[in-house]
Design a protein around this motif. Structure first.
Motif, PDB file in Angstrom:
ATOM      1  N   GLY A 150      20.506  -5.510   4.461  1.00  0.00           N
ATOM      2  CA  GLY A 150      19.784  -6.661   5.000  1.00  0.00           C
ATOM      3  C   GLY A 150      18.752  -7.204   4.028  1.00  0.00           C
ATOM      4  N   LEU A 151      17.983  -6.314   3.396  1.00  0.00           N
ATOM      5  CA  LEU A 151      16.973  -6.751   2.427  1.00  0.00           C
ATOM      6  C   LEU A 151      17.625  -7.322   1.167  1.00  0.00           C
ATOM      7  CD1 LEU A 151      14.369  -3.855   2.791  1.00  0.00           C
ATOM      8  CD2 LEU A 151      14.103  -6.234   3.525  1.00  0.00           C
ATOM      9  N   SER A 152      18.755  -6.772   0.766  1.00  0.00           N
ATOM     10  CA  SER A 152      19.469  -7.311  -0.400  1.00  0.00           C
ATOM     11  C   SER A 152      19.959  -8.726  -0.126  1.00  0.00           C
ATOM     12  CB  SER A 152      20.651  -6.411  -0.763  1.00  0.00           C
ATOM     13  OG  SER A 152      20.222  -5.127  -1.161  1.00  0.00           O
ATOM     14  N   LEU A 153      20.572  -8.923   1.051  1.00  0.00           N
ATOM     15  CA  LEU A 153      21.064 -10.256   1.411  1.00  0.00           C
ATOM     16  C   LEU A 153      19.924 -11.267   1.508  1.00  0.00           C
ATOM     17  CD1 LEU A 153      23.627  -9.253   4.203  1.00  0.00           C
ATOM     18  CD2 LEU A 153      24.179 -10.085   1.909  1.00  0.00           C
ATOM     19  N   ALA A 154      18.754 -10.799   1.917  1.00  0.00           N
ATOM     20  CA  ALA A 154      17.628 -11.712   2.136  1.00  0.00           C
ATOM     21  C   ALA A 154      16.828 -12.004   0.879  1.00  0.00           C
ATOM     22  CB  ALA A 154      16.688 -11.135   3.199  1.00  0.00           C
ATOM     23  N   THR A 155      17.054 -11.258  -0.193  1.00  0.00           N
ATOM     24  CA  THR A 155      16.203 -11.441  -1.375  1.00  0.00           C
ATOM     25  C   THR A 155      17.020 -11.849  -2.606  1.00  0.00           C
ATOM     26  OG1 THR A 155      16.280  -9.027  -1.710  1.00  0.00           O
ATOM     27  CG2 THR A 155      14.382  -9.907  -0.523  1.00  0.00           C
ATOM     28  N   TYR A 156      17.367 -10.892  -3.446  1.00  0.00           N
ATOM     29  CA  TYR A 156      17.931 -11.250  -4.751  1.00  0.00           C
ATOM     30  C   TYR A 156      19.364 -11.763  -4.684  1.00  0.00           C
ATOM     31  CZ  TYR A 156      19.748  -6.464  -4.392  1.00  0.00           C
ATOM     32  OH  TYR A 156      20.361  -5.313  -3.964  1.00  0.00           O
TER      33      TYR A 156
ATOM     34  N   ILE B 296      17.672 -17.711   3.106  1.00  0.00           N
ATOM     35  CA  ILE B 296      17.919 -19.116   2.771  1.00  0.00           C
ATOM     36  C   ILE B 296      16.637 -19.935   2.789  1.00  0.00           C
ATOM     37  CG2 ILE B 296      18.974 -21.261   3.604  1.00  0.00           C
ATOM     38  CD1 ILE B 296      21.336 -19.616   4.556  1.00  0.00           C
ATOM     39  N   VAL B 297      15.837 -19.781   3.840  1.00  0.00           N
ATOM     40  CA  VAL B 297      14.701 -20.687   4.028  1.00  0.00           C
ATOM     41  C   VAL B 297      13.348 -20.106   3.632  1.00  0.00           C
ATOM     42  CG1 VAL B 297      15.743 -22.085   5.847  1.00  0.00           C
ATOM     43  CG2 VAL B 297      14.572 -19.986   6.448  1.00  0.00           C
ATOM     44  N   MET B 298      13.280 -18.792   3.387  1.00  0.00           N
ATOM     45  CA  MET B 298      11.956 -18.214   3.181  1.00  0.00           C
ATOM     46  C   MET B 298      11.797 -17.420   1.903  1.00  0.00           C
ATOM     47  SD  MET B 298      10.896 -17.108   7.055  1.00  0.00           S
ATOM     48  CE  MET B 298       9.169 -17.321   6.651  1.00  0.00           C
ATOM     49  N   MET B 299      12.895 -17.151   1.188  1.00  0.00           N
ATOM     50  CA  MET B 299      12.790 -16.258   0.035  1.00  0.00           C
ATOM     51  C   MET B 299      13.403 -16.889  -1.202  1.00  0.00           C
ATOM     52  SD  MET B 299      11.610 -13.336  -0.826  1.00  0.00           S
ATOM     53  CE  MET B 299      11.553 -12.816  -2.542  1.00  0.00           C
ATOM     54  N   VAL B 300      12.603 -17.143  -2.201  1.00  0.00           N
ATOM     55  CA  VAL B 300      13.107 -17.577  -3.498  1.00  0.00           C
ATOM     56  C   VAL B 300      13.979 -16.452  -4.046  1.00  0.00           C
ATOM     57  CG1 VAL B 300      12.428 -18.182  -5.853  1.00  0.00           C
ATOM     58  CG2 VAL B 300      11.070 -19.002  -3.909  1.00  0.00           C
ATOM     59  N   PRO B 301      15.222 -16.733  -4.493  1.00  0.00           N
ATOM     60  CA  PRO B 301      15.767 -18.027  -4.891  1.00  0.00           C
ATOM     61  C   PRO B 301      16.629 -18.739  -3.860  1.00  0.00           C
ATOM     62  CG  PRO B 301      17.147 -16.287  -5.756  1.00  0.00           C
ATOM     63  CD  PRO B 301      16.057 -15.614  -4.976  1.00  0.00           C
ATOM     64  N   GLY B 302      16.446 -18.490  -2.550  1.00  0.00           N
ATOM     65  CA  GLY B 302      17.178 -19.241  -1.533  1.00  0.00           C
ATOM     66  C   GLY B 302      16.946 -20.731  -1.706  1.00  0.00           C
ATOM     67  N   PHE B 303      18.032 -21.538  -1.658  1.00  0.00           N
ATOM     68  CA  PHE B 303      17.876 -22.942  -2.041  1.00  0.00           C
ATOM     69  C   PHE B 303      16.981 -23.713  -1.077  1.00  0.00           C
ATOM     70  CE2 PHE B 303      21.901 -22.772   0.353  1.00  0.00           C
ATOM     71  CZ  PHE B 303      21.700 -23.762   1.311  1.00  0.00           C
TER      72      PHE B 303
END
Length: 488
Positions: A106-112, A156-163
């Protein structure tokens, strides 16, 4: 203009934009452009000023975010071609084991991993996720579904590099390093807490495998998920799932156009040389560390010229693009990397336009007196505007079904308030991102992809995606309000 007129015009135009997108299937980019023009003309800007303001708003946002989105798209396309995601999920499963894999994934999908398009991530990682689910017990499919939904959408909306996060930062003038640190402060605890709570709810009876999972027939060892005619029709109707075959009712998992083999493996091209997994991700991870380090130095008031250059998001991500390309050429050859780059630019086209048009809408609204009008309705506390932008993004998302569009639109509307009240733009970005996650449902392409690829029924997907991500939305709002107490 009277206050009621200004508020009425903006409200009616936003409603009209929602209607033409949902009812008449008009592309969001065109609908937002028409909405921005309408607000300008109806609030007295005049034809010339309306056009110039829209153009300037588009340019200002793209100046901040355009290059960064482009670099991210290219890195993601190359990592996809290298098969890095499949290998990463396999490694996480080995390292963290049965208990830790939901949180690590979950943290991997949400971050890098946010440089990879969401649809591509789901398609690539789903076969491995289906292997993980049985190891988590009777409710494993539900836990995996929540892990994917919350991790992907939060990032996607809160973590760079999410566009969308990059677009929000550009729209509101938030330094990308600050957005990355602030986003991580919200995303990390929210992802963990949501998975913990939803796993508990599932084990207490909220998940019923007999009704919340669907029986899937697969073609031998190949990762092929058969879906019912109704489910396939719904996915096709949304226009977001090109892998669905309306003739066979099946979905084939492919990466870079190459069918995946047994257990998610990939046929090895004759010129392909497998590189260490850490090496594949190293350029992107180093770039993110450079950006974060420069953000910390900036907050501390320390100026280091070398770090100011290398830690600049444009330079850091550019170096990551170059390094990933070099590694990729050594691994799979020049032709495949060039093809991946071309595909990345094709996929990123609408993201560029949507980001820029979001800036046009925000610029037109800011040009008028909406900021002064809204300020009169807020108390001295910062909670009121943050709650408003969360609610506005949530309502827009329920109506339109686009996380990115609702976040950008809500942030653009509320941006003038941030300037007049001295509210930190980072908080606006985080609140807009949190609200845009509320009640993801059947209008979302992610909903149908997760339903199809993770062997969930529609009922089960409503629990993992709609309920799970809505819980994350509320938790993220709470985290944002806590951060506001520190910043203000």
């Amino acid at each position: 203009m009277p206050e009621w007129y200004t508020l009425g015009v903006v409200a009616l135009v936003i409603v009209a934009v929602v209607v033409v997108i949902v009812r008449f299937r008009v592309n969001p980019v065109i609908a937002l452009a028409l909405g921005a023009a309408a607000i300008g003309l109806l609030t007295g800007l005049g034809p010339v000023d309306t056009v110039s303001t829209m153009t300037q708003g588009f340019g200002d946002v793209m100046m901040e975010a355009g290059i960064l989105i482009g670099w991210g798209v290219l890195i993601g396309a190359m990592l996809n071609e290298l098969g890095a995601i499949t290998r990463l999920v396999e490694s996480l499963m080995r390292v963290f084991g049965r208990r830790g894999i939901p949180y690590a994934l979950g943290l991997s999908l949400a971050t890098y991993l946010q440089t990879i398009f969401v649809d591509v991530l789901i398609v690539i990682a789903a076969p491995l996720a289906r292997r993980i689910a049985p190891r988590l017990g009777r409710v494993g499919t539900g836990i995996v579904g929540v892990t994917f939904a919350v991790g992907l959408e939060m990032g996607i909306v809160m973590m760079v590099p999410g566009f969308a996060a990059v677009a929000l930062a550009g729209l509101l003038g938030v330094p990308l390093g600050v957005m990355m640190l602030g986003g991580f402060a919200v995303v990390a605890p929210t992802v963990v807490l949501t998975i913990v709570l939803m796993s508990l709810f599932f084990r207490l009876g909220f998940w019923n495998p007999e009704r919340d999972e669907q029986v899937v027939v697969r073609d031998d060892d190949e990762a092929v998920a058969s879906v019912s005619t109704g489910g396939a029709a719904q996915a096709v109707a949304t226009g977001h799932d090109p892998l669905v075959s309306t003739e066979t009712g099946s979905v084939r998992t492919r990466v870079g156009g190459v069918p995946r083999g047994p257990a998610g493996s990939r046929p090895v091209d004759r010129e392909e040389r497998e590189q260490p997994l850490l090496l594949l991700f190293a350029p992107m991870l180093v770039a993110l560390l450079l950006i974060a380090a420069q953000a910390v130095l900036s907050v501390a008031g320390i100026e280091v010229p070398t770090m100011q250059f290398l830690g600049s998001p444009v330079i850091a991500l550019l170096l990551a693009v170059i390094a990933t390309g070099v590694i990729g050429r050594a691994a799979v050859g020049t032709k495949r990397i060039e093809k991946a780059v071309v595909k990345g630019f094709q996929d990123g086209g609408q993201i560029f336009l949507l980001t820029g048009i979001g800036g046009s809408l925000a610029a037109v609204i800011a040009k008028g007196d909406l900021g002064a009008v809204l300020q009169g309705y807020f108390s001295a506390t910062s909670f009121a505007p943050l709650l408003l932008v969360w609610a506005m993004a949530a309502v827009l998302h329920i109506a339109v079904g686009s996380v990115t569009l609702s976040a950008i639109t809500a942030a653009g509307i509320i941006a003038p308030v941030a300037a007049t009240m001295g509210l930190d733009p980072l908080l606006i970005a985080l609140a807009a991102g949190s609200g845009a996650l509320f009640c993801i449902h059947v209008t979302s392409n992610t909903f149908w992809l997760l339903q199809t690829f993770l062997d969930q029924s529609v009922r089960g997907t409503l629990k993992t995606v709609t309920v799970g991500v809505s819980l994350a939305s509320v938790i993220a709002l709470g985290m944002t309000l806590l951060i506001s107490l520190v910043l203000l």
